[in-house]
Design an enzyme around this catalytic site. Structure first.
Site, PDB file in Angstrom:
ATOM      1  N   ARG A  26      -7.688  -2.791  -6.198  1.00 43.32           N
ATOM      2  CA  ARG A  26      -8.040  -2.164  -5.030  1.00 43.32           C
ATOM      3  C   ARG A  26      -8.285  -0.875  -5.347  1.00 43.32           C
ATOM      4  O   ARG A  26      -7.550  -0.114  -6.222  1.00 43.32           O
ATOM      5  CB  ARG A  26      -7.207  -2.336  -3.923  1.00 43.32           C
ATOM      6  CG  ARG A  26      -7.191  -3.600  -3.224  1.00 43.32           C
ATOM      7  CD  ARG A  26      -6.306  -3.701  -1.730  1.00 43.32           C
ATOM      8  NE  ARG A  26      -4.563  -3.387  -2.138  1.00 43.32           N
ATOM      9  CZ  ARG A  26      -4.375  -2.335  -2.127  1.00 43.32           C
ATOM     10  NH1 ARG A  26      -4.945  -1.149  -1.685  1.00 43.32           N
ATOM     11  NH2 ARG A  26      -3.115  -2.279  -2.231  1.00 43.32           N
ATOM     12  N   TYR A  73     -13.860  -7.358  -7.502  1.00 37.83           N
ATOM     13  CA  TYR A  73     -12.359  -7.625  -7.535  1.00 37.83           C
ATOM     14  C   TYR A  73     -11.848  -8.045  -6.191  1.00 37.83           C
ATOM     15  O   TYR A  73     -12.282  -7.396  -5.024  1.00 37.83           O
ATOM     16  CB  TYR A  73     -11.581  -6.443  -7.964  1.00 37.83           C
ATOM     17  CG  TYR A  73      -9.948  -6.683  -7.805  1.00 37.83           C
ATOM     18  CD1 TYR A  73      -9.011  -7.597  -8.495  1.00 37.83           C
ATOM     19  CD2 TYR A  73      -9.568  -5.905  -6.744  1.00 37.83           C
ATOM     20  CE1 TYR A  73      -7.740  -7.636  -8.128  1.00 37.83           C
ATOM     21  CE2 TYR A  73      -8.240  -6.398  -6.372  1.00 37.83           C
ATOM     22  CZ  TYR A  73      -7.301  -7.155  -6.883  1.00 37.83           C
ATOM     23  OH  TYR A  73      -6.150  -7.443  -6.839  1.00 37.83           O
ATOM     24  N   LYS A  78      -7.817  -7.757   3.359  1.00 34.37           N
ATOM     25  CA  LYS A  78      -7.317  -6.343   3.802  1.00 34.37           C
ATOM     26  C   LYS A  78      -8.301  -5.512   4.493  1.00 34.37           C
ATOM     27  O   LYS A  78      -7.810  -4.781   5.631  1.00 34.37           O
ATOM     28  CB  LYS A  78      -7.281  -5.306   2.451  1.00 34.37           C
ATOM     29  CG  LYS A  78      -5.973  -6.084   1.418  1.00 34.37           C
ATOM     30  CD  LYS A  78      -4.833  -6.280   2.029  1.00 34.37           C
ATOM     31  CE  LYS A  78      -3.797  -6.474   0.744  1.00 34.37           C
ATOM     32  NZ  LYS A  78      -2.505  -6.650   1.396  1.00 34.37           N
ATOM     33  N   HIS A 123       1.077  -5.566   7.933  1.00 35.39           N
ATOM     34  CA  HIS A 123       1.258  -6.086   6.255  1.00 35.39           C
ATOM     35  C   HIS A 123       2.493  -6.830   6.223  1.00 35.39           C
ATOM     36  O   HIS A 123       3.307  -5.978   5.663  1.00 35.39           O
ATOM     37  CB  HIS A 123       1.006  -4.925   5.620  1.00 35.39           C
ATOM     38  CG  HIS A 123       0.694  -4.895   4.048  1.00 35.39           C
ATOM     39  ND1 HIS A 123       0.970  -4.059   2.961  1.00 35.39           N
ATOM     40  CD2 HIS A 123       0.394  -6.011   3.294  1.00 35.39           C
ATOM     41  CE1 HIS A 123       0.778  -4.496   2.096  1.00 35.39           C
ATOM     42  NE2 HIS A 123       0.401  -5.797   2.191  1.00 35.39           N
ATOM     43  N   SER A 153       3.868  -2.802  -1.852  1.00 43.51           N
ATOM     44  CA  SER A 153       3.676  -3.435  -3.045  1.00 43.51           C
ATOM     45  C   SER A 153       4.398  -3.380  -3.886  1.00 43.51           C
ATOM     46  O   SER A 153       5.184  -2.442  -4.060  1.00 43.51           O
ATOM     47  CB  SER A 153       2.105  -3.400  -3.767  1.00 43.51           C
ATOM     48  OG  SER A 153       1.859  -2.036  -3.306  1.00 43.51           O
ATOM     49  N   CYS A 195       7.468  -5.051  -4.038  1.00 42.98           N
ATOM     50  CA  CYS A 195       8.968  -5.176  -3.493  1.00 42.98           C
ATOM     51  C   CYS A 195       9.226  -6.543  -3.270  1.00 42.98           C
ATOM     52  O   CYS A 195      10.260  -6.979  -2.777  1.00 42.98           O
ATOM     53  CB  CYS A 195       9.176  -4.324  -2.235  1.00 42.98           C
ATOM     54  SG  CYS A 195       8.954  -2.320  -2.407  1.00 42.98           S
ATOM     55  N   ASP A 205       1.638 -12.260   3.391  1.00 43.15           N
ATOM     56  CA  ASP A 205       1.052 -10.718   3.464  1.00 43.15           C
ATOM     57  C   ASP A 205       0.471 -10.168   4.662  1.00 43.15           C
ATOM     58  O   ASP A 205       0.778  -9.156   4.823  1.00 43.15           O
ATOM     59  CB  ASP A 205      -0.238 -11.120   2.349  1.00 43.15           C
ATOM     60  CG  ASP A 205      -0.772  -9.650   1.857  1.00 43.15           C
ATOM     61  OD1 ASP A 205      -0.134  -8.734   1.558  1.00 43.15           O
ATOM     62  OD2 ASP A 205      -1.897  -9.537   1.759  1.00 43.15           O
ATOM     63  N   ARG A 227      -4.379 -12.321 -10.980  1.00 40.78           N
ATOM     64  CA  ARG A 227      -4.133 -12.991  -9.675  1.00 40.78           C
ATOM     65  C   ARG A 227      -4.150 -14.610  -9.726  1.00 40.78           C
ATOM     66  O   ARG A 227      -5.095 -14.966 -10.660  1.00 40.78           O
ATOM     67  CB  ARG A 227      -4.898 -12.569  -8.548  1.00 40.78           C
ATOM     68  CG  ARG A 227      -4.939 -11.236  -8.397  1.00 40.78           C
ATOM     69  CD  ARG A 227      -3.729 -10.635  -7.427  1.00 40.78           C
ATOM     70  NE  ARG A 227      -3.476  -9.293  -7.126  1.00 40.78           N
ATOM     71  CZ  ARG A 227      -2.690  -8.671  -6.112  1.00 40.78           C
ATOM     72  NH1 ARG A 227      -2.511  -9.607  -5.194  1.00 40.78           N
ATOM     73  NH2 ARG A 227      -2.729  -7.463  -6.074  1.00 40.78           N
TER      74      ARG A 227
HETATM   75  C1  OXD Z   1      -1.668  -5.918  -1.872  1.00 38.23           C
HETATM   76  C2  OXD Z   1      -2.191  -7.059  -1.741  1.00 38.23           C
HETATM   77  O1  OXD Z   1      -2.115  -5.036  -2.378  1.00 38.23           O
HETATM   78  O2  OXD Z   1      -1.535  -8.109  -1.120  1.00 38.23           O
HETATM   79  O3  OXD Z   1      -0.894  -5.218  -0.793  1.00 38.23           O
HETATM   80  O4  OXD Z   1      -2.653  -7.636  -2.890  1.00 38.23           O
HETATM   81 MN    MN Z   2      -0.643  -7.041   0.487  1.00 43.22          MN
END
Ligand code: OXD
Ligand code: MN
Length: 594
Positions: A69, A197, A206, A226, A248, A250, A277, A369
């Site tokens: 991102r 991406y 998102k 989130h 992220s 964690c 998520d 991913r």
């Molecule tokens: C993030 C994801 O970056 O879920 O939070 O990919």
């Molecule tokens: Mn996320």
């Protein structure tokens, strides 16, 4: 297809601008998807993996300049800068439309524009919101097919309504300098250009389900967060639910798919995953909060996922999944750092180059991913498709703090809980370096995802609290306390279940706790350590004394953190930080100095 005038007019307008050679409507049928997979394989966009080992699985590489991102290229173009707030990039909408119109002009020449109707949330449910993504990428269509519910059923549910989110994605030249991920909340519109991406181009995730949806939630009286959602099944068969927000890196996906320690499994405890998520949260008729995962799959980080860290995530990827930027093995399998200790040889790395595990470079990109269907997950909740969502008993915030935050504490009440969320922060590289890292504030883990001014977002949380007659209890956890030598003191992973049980017992008012200036912490004996066998380092086994240590409130660190938080609050426009939060920070300071 549809007769919906708003949909048809918008598609006419967008395709007149982007000028694709062909327009193809995605109906959601397996025949059409299979034909697209074959086409993507024929052009090299996708590679079919070993179908015996990984049935229905495909492989894809993004451009090397397009692997994550791009927050600095992500914009929230509200009519005024103040509506977007100091934590978002903003450009005046007409200026941004001018820029985009130029970039999109003819961007799909020689290409096909796929019209992809999709639903966030179970189609027809009270949570569901519909979107249409126009994209010139088959990879996007195939990923969105895993991550969302797609096709004709969505158009049928939308009917004649103009109430849909417009998303326009063109890969164009993958030019990083001209990459834009732009949101116009007032127009329900998302524009993405020059990227391929996932996080930038799977517009349901998102862009829609967090940035646009957070704005809609504020207008309509609900919340887009989130957060993971999980259920804990007790030996008596009852299941209680919680939602949890972490920045992220964690371990959100790991917590969502947690396997309880053996002693609990034997007693009949189980964890069910509802989402890993994103949570959409509404007030139910009974005055409780109900949460629904608007997604249909997992877009997870591959490196570090293994049989031990997250067997459920790994199992989810074993069929009908797409792997992006991992290592591809000679026999059409996949590998990434942390999958096992035996890096394969004679393979291609994420860039498609021959890779030698001894050359010191990673084979898989650190942000490589898997895109996996949620229904593949062995612990997917039976309530995953419940149109009304699941009732929340608790909300958890958390971050990575080497010293400051205790293992767990409970907020005093809803407003204090909102304050705790607003004060969320994580430290960079603290674990690896063994030192206290740089603090990055990430309120409610929404810094990159809040579609409007974060001050107004906090106010929305406060206002929601007033409308919820049965408020969930709010907690903060920190799995990442370090000892003086930089070792993790708490075992984490499945043993986090022990903390979740305390959280649920508190949420249900079943046990006492110790009041401290920051909130309520457990009596050490109330975190059950039975069967815990964890070596902090060199034979130093975790004991109740270690637990007492990580439950301590370290006042000097808290006072330091409050100064950092005050600086963060000061970035907001005059009057934007809710009075309730200003009162909370003052009261906390008094209690700490008390
Ligand atoms: C993030 C994801 O970056 O879920 O939070 O990919
Ligand atoms: Mn996320």
């Amino acid at each position: 297809m549809t007769q919906n005038k708003a949909v048809l007019n918008w598609i006419d307008e967008m395709t007149a601008m982007t000028k694709p050679d062909k327009i193809v409507w995605i109906d959601g049928s397996e025949e059409q998807l299979e034909a697209l997979r074959a086409e993507a394989c024929s052009t090299g966009e996708m590679i079919k993996l070993n179908q015996e080992k990984l049935p229905g699985c495909y492989y894809h590489r993004t451009a090397v300049n397009d692997v994550a991102r791009v927050e600095d290229r992500t914009f929230i173009c509200t009519p005024t800068k103040e509506e977007a707030g100091p934590t978002n990039n903003w450009v005046e909408p007409s200026e941004m439309y001018d820029r985009l119109n130029k970039l999109y002009d003819g961007a799909m020449k020689g290409r096909t524009c796929y019209v992809l109707p999709y639903s966030m949330g179970p189609v027809g449910s009270p949570f569901a919101k519909y979107g249409i993504e126009l994209t010139d990428s088959i990879y996007v269509v195939l990923n969105m097919n895993i991550m969302t519910r797609i096709g004709n059923k969505v158009l049928e549910a939308l009917g004649d309504s103009p109430d849909f989110i417009k998303g326009l994605h063109a890969k164009k030249d993958i030019d990083a300098e001209n990459r834009y991920i732009v949101h116009f909340p007032q127009d329900n519109a998302i524009y993405s250009i020059n990227s391929g991406y996932g996080g930038n181009v799977l517009l349901g995730k998102k862009c829609f389900a967090l940035r646009i949806a957070s704005h809609l939630g504020r207008e309509e009286g609900w919340m887009a967060e989130h957060m993971l959602i999980l259920g804990i099944e007790y030996p008596n068969g009852e299941t209680k639910y919680l939602a949890a927000a972490f920045p992220s890196a964690c371990g959100k996906t790991n917590l969502a798919m947690l396997i309880p320690p053996e002693i609990y499994r034997k007693k009949g405890y189980k964890v069910w995953t509802v989402g890993d998520d994103i949570a959409w949260i509404r007030i139910g008729k009974d005055g409780r909060l109900y949460a629904c995962n608007p997604e249909y799959g997992f877009f997870g980080v591959a490196p570090g996922t293994n049989e031990k860290s997250n067997p459920n995530a790994l199992a989810s990827t074993r069929k009908n999944s797409i792997f992006t930027n991992v290592v591809m093995t000679a026999d059409g399998g996949v590998w990434w750092e942390g999958l096992d200790k035996n890096p394969p040889r004679g393979v291609l790395n994420w860039k498609g180059e021959p890779w030698d595990p001894d050359d010191g470079t990673p084979g898989a990109h650190p942000n490589s991913r898997f895109t996996a269907p949620a229904i593949n997950c062995p612990c997917i909740s039976p309530e995953f498709e419940n149109p009304d969502g699941v009732p929340l008993s608790a909300i958890i915030f958390g971050g990575r703090r080497a010293k400051t935050a205790p293992l767990v504490y409970q907020a005093r009440d809803w407003d204090h809980g909102v304050f705790v969320g607003s004060a969320m922060a994580s430290e960079t590289t603290a674990a690896a370096a063994g030192a206290v890292g740089v603090v990055r504030r990430d309120p409610m883990a929404m810094i990159p995802f809040c579609g409007y001014n974060m001050g107004d977002y906090w106010q929305h949380w406060i206002d929601m609290g007033k409308k919820i007659s049965h408020q969930p209890a709010i907690f903060n956890v920190n799995w990442f306390r370090l000892d003086e030598d930089g070792h993790f003191i708490w075992p984490g992973f499945g043993d986090n279940f022990r903390v979740l049980l305390w959280i649920m017992a508190r949420a249900e008012g079943k046990i006492d706790a110790v009041e401290t200036p920051i909130g309520f912490i457990p009596k050490p004996e109330d975190i059950d350590l039975e069967g815990l066998d964890y070596d902090i380092c060199d034979g130093h086994k975790f004991t109740i004394e270690d637990l007492k240590g990580i439950l301590k409130v370290e006042t000097p660190y808290w006072l330091e953190d409050l100064e950092n938080l005050k600086e963060f609050y000061a970035k907001f426009e005059e009057g934007k930080v809710p009075k309730e939060l200003k009162d909370e920070i003052e009261a906390l300071e008094k209690r700490l100095k008390g």
